[in-house]
Design an enzyme around this catalytic site. Structure first.
Site, short mmCIF file in Angstrom:
data_model
loop_
_atom_site.label_atom_id
_atom_site.label_comp_id
_atom_site.label_asym_id
_atom_site.label_seq_id
_atom_site.Cartn_x
_atom_site.Cartn_y
_atom_site.Cartn_z
N SER A 124 0.81 -1.22 0.00
CA SER A 124 0.00 0.00 0.00
C SER A 124 0.84 1.27 0.00
O SER A 124 1.91 1.34 0.62
CB SER A 124 -0.86 -0.02 1.27
OG SER A 124 -1.42 1.24 1.51
N GLU A 126 0.11 3.63 1.71
CA GLU A 126 0.13 4.06 3.11
C GLU A 126 1.50 3.77 3.74
O GLU A 126 1.87 4.39 4.74
CB GLU A 126 -1.00 3.33 3.85
CG GLU A 126 -1.19 3.68 5.32
CD GLU A 126 -1.79 5.05 5.61
OE1 GLU A 126 -2.32 5.70 4.67
OE2 GLU A 126 -1.72 5.49 6.77
N TYR A 148 -1.66 0.34 10.70
CA TYR A 148 -1.91 -0.34 9.41
C TYR A 148 -0.68 -0.21 8.51
O TYR A 148 -0.20 -1.21 7.94
CB TYR A 148 -3.15 0.26 8.75
CG TYR A 148 -3.33 -0.15 7.30
CD1 TYR A 148 -3.93 -1.36 6.97
CD2 TYR A 148 -2.92 0.69 6.26
CE1 TYR A 148 -4.10 -1.73 5.64
CE2 TYR A 148 -3.09 0.32 4.93
CZ TYR A 148 -3.68 -0.89 4.62
OH TYR A 148 -3.84 -1.26 3.31
P1 NAP Z 1 -11.43 -4.67 1.93
O1 NAP Z 1 -12.59 -4.36 1.06
O2 NAP Z 1 -11.40 -4.17 3.31
O3 NAP Z 1 -11.28 -6.26 1.95
C1 NAP Z 1 -10.45 -6.91 2.90
C2 NAP Z 1 -10.73 -8.39 2.82
O4 NAP Z 1 -9.90 -9.06 3.80
C3 NAP Z 1 -12.18 -8.79 3.15
O5 NAP Z 1 -12.58 -9.83 2.27
C4 NAP Z 1 -12.07 -9.32 4.56
O6 NAP Z 1 -13.05 -10.27 4.89
C5 NAP Z 1 -10.71 -9.99 4.50
N1 NAP Z 1 -10.15 -10.26 5.81
C6 NAP Z 1 -10.03 -9.42 6.86
N2 NAP Z 1 -9.48 -10.04 7.92
C7 NAP Z 1 -9.26 -11.33 7.53
C8 NAP Z 1 -8.73 -12.46 8.17
N3 NAP Z 1 -8.30 -12.44 9.45
N4 NAP Z 1 -8.65 -13.62 7.48
C9 NAP Z 1 -9.10 -13.69 6.20
N5 NAP Z 1 -9.62 -12.63 5.53
C10 NAP Z 1 -9.70 -11.47 6.19
O7 NAP Z 1 -10.08 -4.19 1.23
P2 NAP Z 1 -9.79 -3.84 -0.31
O8 NAP Z 1 -10.01 -2.38 -0.51
O9 NAP Z 1 -10.45 -4.82 -1.18
O10 NAP Z 1 -8.21 -4.02 -0.35
C11 NAP Z 1 -7.64 -5.29 -0.67
C12 NAP Z 1 -6.21 -5.32 -0.15
O11 NAP Z 1 -5.45 -4.29 -0.76
C13 NAP Z 1 -6.07 -5.11 1.34
O12 NAP Z 1 -4.99 -5.88 1.79
C14 NAP Z 1 -5.75 -3.63 1.47
O13 NAP Z 1 -5.04 -3.39 2.67
C15 NAP Z 1 -4.89 -3.45 0.24
N6 NAP Z 1 -4.89 -2.11 -0.34
C16 NAP Z 1 -6.06 -1.50 -0.64
C17 NAP Z 1 -6.06 -0.27 -1.26
C18 NAP Z 1 -7.34 0.45 -1.60
O14 NAP Z 1 -7.30 1.66 -1.79
N7 NAP Z 1 -8.45 -0.27 -1.72
C19 NAP Z 1 -4.83 0.35 -1.57
C20 NAP Z 1 -3.65 -0.32 -1.25
C21 NAP Z 1 -3.69 -1.56 -0.66
P3 NAP Z 1 -14.46 -9.85 5.55
O15 NAP Z 1 -15.33 -9.49 4.39
O16 NAP Z 1 -14.86 -11.08 6.25
O17 NAP Z 1 -14.20 -8.68 6.46
N1 GDD Z 2 -12.20 7.37 6.44
C1 GDD Z 2 -12.29 8.68 6.58
N2 GDD Z 2 -13.41 9.21 7.18
N3 GDD Z 2 -11.29 9.46 6.14
C2 GDD Z 2 -11.42 10.79 6.26
C3 GDD Z 2 -12.53 11.39 6.84
C4 GDD Z 2 -13.58 10.55 7.33
O1 GDD Z 2 -14.58 11.00 7.87
N4 GDD Z 2 -12.37 12.73 6.79
C5 GDD Z 2 -11.19 12.95 6.23
N5 GDD Z 2 -10.60 11.79 5.91
C6 GDD Z 2 -9.27 11.62 5.32
C7 GDD Z 2 -8.37 10.66 6.09
O2 GDD Z 2 -7.83 11.32 7.24
C8 GDD Z 2 -7.33 10.34 5.01
O3 GDD Z 2 -6.35 11.35 4.98
C9 GDD Z 2 -8.15 10.39 3.72
O4 GDD Z 2 -9.39 11.04 4.05
C10 GDD Z 2 -8.44 9.02 3.12
O5 GDD Z 2 -8.94 8.19 4.15
P1 GDD Z 2 -9.54 6.74 3.81
O6 GDD Z 2 -10.58 6.83 2.77
O7 GDD Z 2 -9.90 6.10 5.10
O8 GDD Z 2 -8.32 5.98 3.11
P2 GDD Z 2 -6.78 5.86 3.52
O9 GDD Z 2 -5.99 6.67 2.54
O10 GDD Z 2 -6.56 6.12 4.96
O11 GDD Z 2 -6.51 4.31 3.29
C11 GDD Z 2 -6.92 3.68 2.07
O12 GDD Z 2 -5.90 3.76 1.10
C12 GDD Z 2 -4.70 3.05 1.45
C13 GDD Z 2 -3.72 3.27 0.27
O13 GDD Z 2 -3.02 4.46 0.48
C14 GDD Z 2 -7.29 2.23 2.40
O14 GDD Z 2 -7.88 1.66 1.27
C15 GDD Z 2 -6.06 1.43 2.76
O15 GDD Z 2 -6.42 0.05 2.92
C16 GDD Z 2 -5.04 1.58 1.63
O16 GDD Z 2 -3.87 0.85 1.91
#
Ligand code: NAP
Ligand code: GDD
Length: 327
Positions: A124, A126, A148
């Protein structure tokens, strides 16, 4: 021969898009799903009968061993994680166990039961956290700012260590934020805003409670990013790749655009900033440089910022019965 893929995090946003993509490519797809008291298969209802769902938890070695033995995968995509940064401050140990150590449990299962399989780790942006340069690429130093982010850095290095120590085919996709209508978790800011705007449009709410409006993110569309995951594992060599759009926008800009799409004037009247949404340490600014992925994999993010906001808001408007947007 039909290729076999094992996808952890099958019920999540990315897992659902990735399994759809792999099915289209003719794969035999196995999805790892953890047991919940109420199953949450919403994201995969359309494909549930076309994939093999296996019980397993990233914190339970024997279930991972059994899943890998049964699936006999050519490719493993590890998407499972406690993926919400906000919760990681409240549950730092659990996040470390699932998002960090859990990856090593899965690596061990693959090392013992399918050592030739190609392994994708969902790393990520992050991990970059408090950045000292812009844009960020594969060479940018990491300074995570949340439990995280710290857990993801651990997992990232564990993957590189297994690659070097055991010559396994393991690649990291260092992906910047990516979102999608309806499948994005409710707590992430894009979905929260899209849902909130639709509720205001429908007269069901008057305000949205947010945190730091100045934070900037490089937001792309999840469908584009699962294509990158697939390409990363088709590359001849294991390697690490950034996935990003190259554009950053603030939360404020996202909010403004979302209200514009819904045709609601004076968004400031509908947004409150609440302490509870502010993180103890924040990542202020992320913008990625995906030129390595473009050069070596031919990948480029397709959906631009305004289109993404429109897709997300229109989907929520439709859900509250308001049909097409007024934009
Ligand atoms: P998500 O919607 O939160 O999905 C996470 C998945 O992990 C869900 O299917 C969840 O299952 C499963 N999970 C959680 N805890 C588990 C455990 N103990 N054992 C087995 N499965 C478990 O996340 P996403 O947005 O699809 O992201 C997919 C991956 O990419 C994650 O690793 C995230 O950290 C990473 N990532 C995401 C982004 C982004 O912007 N979306 C960016 C960079 C990296 P449940 O449905 O049962 O909760
Ligand atoms: N969630 C949330 N809720 N975020 C807020 C809010 C709020 O009410 N108000 C402001 N924000 C700001 C957060 O502080 C952060 O700076 C930004 O919006 C994005 O927050 P999120 O949407 O929660 O995403 P994230 O960037 O922290 O994390 C996501 O992206 C990562 C990749 O950079 C997640 O998908 C992570 O799993 C992923 O790794």
């Amino acid at each position: 021969m039909t290729k076999r893929a094992l996808v952890s995090g099958a019920t999540g946003q990315d897992g659902s898009f990735l399994m759809e993509l792999l099915l289209k490519k003719g794969y035999d797809v196995y999805g790892l799903v953890r047991r919940l008291s109420t199953p949450n298969l919403n994201n995969i209802t359309d494909i549930a009968d076309q994939v093999h769902l296996l019980d397993g938890d990233l914190m339970d070695q024997s279930s991972l061993d059994a899943a890998v033995e049964l699936a006999k995968p050519d490719e493993v995509y590890n998407l499972a994680a406690q993926s919400f940064v906000g919760t990681s401050f409240v549950q730092p140990v659990l996040t470390g166990e699932i998002t960090g150590l859990g990856v090593v449990l899965l690596l061990e299962a693959v090392r013992h039961h399918a050592p030739e399989a190609r392994f994708y780790q969902a790393s990520s942006s992050e991990m970059f956290g408090k950045v000292d340069r812009e844009p960020q690429d594969e060479t940018t130093p990491m300074h995570p700012r949340s439990p995280y982010g710290v857990a993801k850095v651990y997992a990232y290095w564990a993957c590189i260590n297994y690659r070097e120590a055991y010559r396994m085919f393991i690649s990291n996709g260092i992906l910047f934020n990516h979102e999608a209508p309806l499948r994005r978790g409710m707590e992430f800011v894009t979905r929260k805003v899209a849902v909130g705007v639709a509720r205001i449009a429908a007269g069901k709410a008057t305000t949205i409670s947010l945190g730091n409006l100045d934070a900037k993110r490089d937001w792309g569309y999840a469908g584009d990013y699962v294509d990158l995951m697939y390409r990363i594992l088709q590359h001849p060599e294991p390697d690490d790749f950034v996935g990003a759009t190259g554009e950053a926008h603030s939360v404020r800009e996202f909010v403004e655009e979302a209200f514009r799409v819904a045709g609601i004037p004076a968004w400031e009247k509908h947004v409150t900033v609440d302490e509870k949404n502010i993180r103890p340490s924040e990542v202020y600014n992320l913008r990625g440089d995906a030129s390595k992925a473009r050069r070596l994999l031919g990948w480029q993010s397709q959906v631009r910022f305004k289109e993404l906001v429109k897709l997300m808001v229109e989907a929520e408007l439709a859900r509250v019965g308001l049909g097409k947007s007024k934009a």
